[in-house]
Design an enzyme around this catalytic site. Structure first.
Site, PDB file in Angstrom:
ATOM      1  N   ASP A 170     -28.319 -23.337  44.608  1.00  0.00           N
ATOM      2  CA  ASP A 170     -27.721 -22.281  43.836  1.00  0.00           C
ATOM      3  C   ASP A 170     -28.265 -22.139  42.334  1.00  0.00           C
ATOM      4  O   ASP A 170     -29.231 -22.843  42.038  1.00  0.00           O
ATOM      5  CB  ASP A 170     -26.124 -22.392  43.747  1.00  0.00           C
ATOM      6  CG  ASP A 170     -25.331 -21.296  44.030  1.00  0.00           C
ATOM      7  OD1 ASP A 170     -25.690 -20.564  43.052  1.00  0.00           O
ATOM      8  OD2 ASP A 170     -24.638 -21.224  45.017  1.00  0.00           O
TER       9      ASP A 170
ATOM     10  N   VAL B 123     -26.666 -15.697  50.044  1.00  0.00           N
ATOM     11  CA  VAL B 123     -26.036 -15.162  48.704  1.00  0.00           C
ATOM     12  C   VAL B 123     -25.126 -14.221  48.948  1.00  0.00           C
ATOM     13  O   VAL B 123     -25.008 -13.577  50.096  1.00  0.00           O
ATOM     14  CB  VAL B 123     -27.466 -14.893  47.642  1.00  0.00           C
ATOM     15  CG1 VAL B 123     -28.221 -16.181  47.675  1.00  0.00           C
ATOM     16  CG2 VAL B 123     -28.297 -13.749  48.169  1.00  0.00           C
TER      17      VAL B 123
ATOM     18  N   HIS C  30     -26.872 -14.337  61.614  1.00  0.00           N
ATOM     19  CA  HIS C  30     -25.493 -13.851  61.119  1.00  0.00           C
ATOM     20  C   HIS C  30     -24.459 -15.221  61.635  1.00  0.00           C
ATOM     21  O   HIS C  30     -24.140 -15.014  62.857  1.00  0.00           O
ATOM     22  CB  HIS C  30     -24.825 -12.647  61.510  1.00  0.00           C
ATOM     23  CG  HIS C  30     -23.385 -12.337  61.222  1.00  0.00           C
ATOM     24  ND1 HIS C  30     -22.711 -11.215  62.012  1.00  0.00           N
ATOM     25  CD2 HIS C  30     -22.714 -12.681  60.246  1.00  0.00           C
ATOM     26  CE1 HIS C  30     -21.468 -11.443  61.563  1.00  0.00           C
ATOM     27  NE2 HIS C  30     -21.677 -12.142  60.501  1.00  0.00           N
TER      28      HIS C  30
ATOM     29  N   ASN D  69     -19.438  -7.307  64.509  1.00  0.00           N
ATOM     30  CA  ASN D  69     -18.457  -6.593  63.308  1.00  0.00           C
ATOM     31  C   ASN D  69     -18.084  -5.251  63.647  1.00  0.00           C
ATOM     32  O   ASN D  69     -17.060  -4.737  63.418  1.00  0.00           O
ATOM     33  CB  ASN D  69     -19.300  -6.803  61.994  1.00  0.00           C
ATOM     34  CG  ASN D  69     -19.262  -8.106  61.381  1.00  0.00           C
ATOM     35  OD1 ASN D  69     -18.273  -8.870  62.038  1.00  0.00           O
ATOM     36  ND2 ASN D  69     -19.897  -8.460  60.225  1.00  0.00           N
TER      37      ASN D  69
END
Length: 737
Positions: free
Chosen positions: A356, A413, A463, A513
């Site tokens: 990160d 991210v 995903h 989705n």
């Protein structure tokens, strides 16, 4: 004596050790051959006076996964053939086939010689039913050992004596709970319930089993002895009058009567405990024969057993690409998703570097794994040593140069094109030219993100679903230039972390989705129509959904829904969004400050525990309410299932989904689409394309264009086609044969 299934070794005490180790399989399962050879062994041991008793164990790390459910397909195919030849005899043929395993087990427990099952690992289904038929049961004391009768999860139920033996060994309430939920038992729990006799150190398993026989184990089951009494009392007793009305009510509350197999468990136990044991077995056999022929059982077996196994074994993996051995994985972005990805990677035994912008953020991401390990140790799901080993595999960093030797990099991210662009360019400057780069994005098209890459053939979407450690589905998205090698690496990684992959082509929102948004959007429509919020939630659950759409929206976050709506308008124009949806979500977020569970208020209120969440009382004041008696619950149920299924069809029509197995598995594992249907496309196939189109025409006239059937579906209805017929996933295999 040995063969490709069983090895027999008779010791000096006359105890035959039968070791089950199928040479052609990674896990022992009961096949026709396994049952035939076991039957022969029983006859051999009965005839041999030198054999005083039998210990049955496994030669693999696991004991057995139970019966090979493909046998069910063989049974049904045999019945269909008999139906053509002799319809009157067809049911009899199926009944006899169904009872074969059950009566073999009965033969074992009445053979006159003691049998002990020495359970060394996971023992499921028909294998556990065999163990229950043995006169003694010894289990290894290990966290890896799980005992269960999970058949209800694939639309059937324990049909080899399970519904008769379990409630004769433990009280009926625990028996019903175990079988109707398919829950796994630890060795300690199984012993406390009376289902096993001893729990011993793994090294002493076989010797303890033999000791039971040496110490005079009676070769007779409790229910075959005179004066046997049921542990939980008789059906028609004070205990029974308390249990059975409540059990029926609880089952209906939990299943909404959508699962015939769960109901058959209650019926088999209720009826079977009132008659002699052999009659109880026939009752179970009768119900099993019926359940096996139901639409629900056939759809669930196909999707949740056959298709699930095939996808997990790499059904979509390109041929000719060498398997990937992962020595190091890089995860960039240590937020909730990245932290979860790092955890499941380390849990699979793969070293992972979590990166990160600052080390504090990276360490915070690792603390997520520390918390999960701590909880796992407290609950006995893992050991302290195993937890420490897992955490040692996670390193933290702020430097993309630490990805230089990674075999796969997963970017997780913030969901912003510019942020992802900068991260992609920075990482590609450090990694090897051959390294596969995966973006964990939930909505942004992969082809567009791949434009930021100098190596689009190595760019792919992976995903994950939240929370990563619990959700078993992973959606792999192919960009226009994604190579077979990148797909193979992604599938190898998903297999390594023991999750189920579906492979889809690139589109906005991908597959899952798109279907989820249709589900939530339909609840917005219902709210605007004035359907009482409680009816919306309850009808969705009655249709088979695990949670109502408003509750699901709270979990996803309502402000995220607002971002998605606004992004859709920006990209596709105002006509792409129902203005009522924008108005509702804007009011919830910007006027009412209701963001969902994360801030304690959304469509539901979330008071401090132990109080339970409840629908926001003011929600019903946003629109004029229809009288509840004027709203058809069946129509609400149809709307929810149909609107999701139609979106699944659109993705097939657009070439986003190319394999019906993936559409079905994706809708079930992705958001819990009514599992009893077998998935969105199986739901249509079971109803019939024409009947489904006719239903959608009615819904479209009353509620809008979202119910308009795609041209593909209309064409299939005219031709009488099914999705598994038109898009046969086994077509190439059949042609090759």
């Amino acid at each position: 004596m040995s063969n490709e299934i069983y090895t027999v070794d008779v010791d000096g005490d006359g105890i035959a050790l039968v070791t089950w180790d199928m040479t052609d399989r990674s896990m022992n399962v009961f096949t026709q051959a396994a049952l035939e050879q076991l039957d022969e062994l029983v006859d051999r041991f009965v005839a041999d006076d030198n054999v005083k008793g039998v210990v049955f164990t496994s030669g693999k790390q696991t004991f057995s996964g139970g019966a090979d459910l493909t046998m069910m397909k063989t049974m049904l195919a045999g019945m269909a053939e008999e139906q053509r030849k002799d319809p009157d005899n067809a049911q009899k043929v199926l009944f006899e086939q169904v009872g074969r395993m059950s009566w073999l087990y009965r033969k074992i427990e009445t053979c006159g010689k003691p049998w002990v099952s020495a359970i060394n690992g996971v023992c499921m289904g028909g294998a556990f039913e065999l163990s229950l038929a043995c006169h003694g049961r010894v289990v290894a004391d290990s966290p890896s050992v799980k005992l269960a009768l999970p058949e209800v999860k694939v639309g059937i139920f324990p049909g080899a004596g399970g519904t008769q033996r379990v409630p004769r060994l433990t009280n009926a309430q625990d028996a019903l709970q175990m079988m109707t939920t398919g829950q796994s038992l630890t060795p300690a729990r199984a012993k406390a319930m009376g289902l096993v006799h001893e729990v011993v150190e793994p090294k002493k398993l076989v010797s303890a089993a033999k000791a039971m026989i040496k110490n005079g184990l009676k070769p007779i089951q409790p229910w075959d002895e005179k004066g046997f009494k049921l542990p939980g009392g008789k059906i028609w007793s004070a205990q029974g009058s308390q249990l059975w009305p409540a059990a029926s009510a609880i089952l209906r509350r939990e299943t909404q009567d959508n699962y015939p197999a769960a109901k058959a468990i209650l019926q088999s136990v209720f009826e079977g405990l009132q008659v002699p044991f052999d009659t109880g077995l026939k009752i179970e056999q009768r119900y099993f024969s019926h359940i096996l022929q139901t639409t629900e059982a056939q759809a669930m077996i196909r999707s949740l057993f056959v298709s699930l196994q095939e996808l997990n074994k790499g059904a979509r993996r390109p041929e000719g690409v060498k398997p990937t051995k992962f020595r190091k994985i890089g995860v960039v972005g240590a937020g909730f998703m990245g932290a979860g990805i790092a955890y499941v990677t380390a849990k699979a035994g793969i070293p992972v570097v979590l990166i990160d912008r600052d080390i504090e953020a990276a360490e915070k991401g690792k603390s997520y794994s520390e918390d999960l390990v701590k909880k796992g140790v407290q609950k006995g799901k893992t050991t302290k040593e195993a937890g420490e080993k897992l955490l040692s595999l996670i390193s933290t960093s702020t430097d993309h140069a630490d990805l230089a030797d990674a075999d796969l990099v997963i970017e997780a991210v913030f969901e912003d094109r510019d942020v992802k662009k900068a991260v992609t360019e920075s990482i590609e400057a450090q990694i090897r030219p051959t390294t596969v780069y995966a973006s964990n994005t939930s909505t942004l098209p992969i082809t567009g993100l791949a434009k930021n890459s100098k190596r689009p053939k190595n760019f792919i979407g992976i995903h994950f679903f939240s929370p990563v450690d619990k959700m078993m589905l992973v959606e792999i998205i192919l960009g226009r230039k994604t190579s077979d090698k990148a797909l193979a690496v992604a599938l190898d990684y998903v297999a390594a972390i023991k999750k189920t992959p579906i492979v889809v082509n690139d589109t906005r929102g991908f597959f899952v989705n798109r279907c989820v948004l249709r589900y939530m959007n339909e609840s917005y429509n219902m709210l605007a129509e004035g359907v009482p919020p409680a009816m919306i939630e309850n009808s969705a659950k009655m249709a088979g959904m695990p949670v109502g759409p408003l509750s699901l929206n709270d979990e996803v976050a309502i402000d995220l829904s607002l971002k998605i709506i606004r992004a859709t308008i920006a990209d596709l124009g105002e006509k792409a969004v129902d203005p009522r949806h924008l108005e509702l979500v804007e009011r919830m977020v910007e006027k009412e400050g209701r963001l969902g569970r994360k801030n304690g208020k959304g469509f539901y209120d979330y008071p401090a525990k132990p109080a339970k969440k409840h629908l926001w009382p003011e929600l019903k004041t946003l629109y004029p309410q229809l009288p509840a008696e004027k709203v058809s619950v069946q129509e609400l149920k149809n709307r929810f299932l149909a609107v999701i299924a139609l979106e699944a069809v659109r993705t097939v029509e657009e070439g986003i989904v190319t394999d019906p197995r993936e559409a079905d598995i994706g809708t079930i594992l992705g958001f819990g689409f009514a599992p009893y249907t077998g998935g969105a496309l199986s739901y249509i196939d079971a109803m019939g394309a024409q009947a489904f189109v006719d239903m959608c025409k009615v819904l479209a006239r009353k509620y809008g264009k979202q119910f308009k059937a795609p041209k593909l579906l209309v064409e299939m209805a005219e031709k009488g086609e099914t999705f598994y017929g038109r898009f046969d996933p086994y077509k190439d295999e059949k042609e090759a044969a």
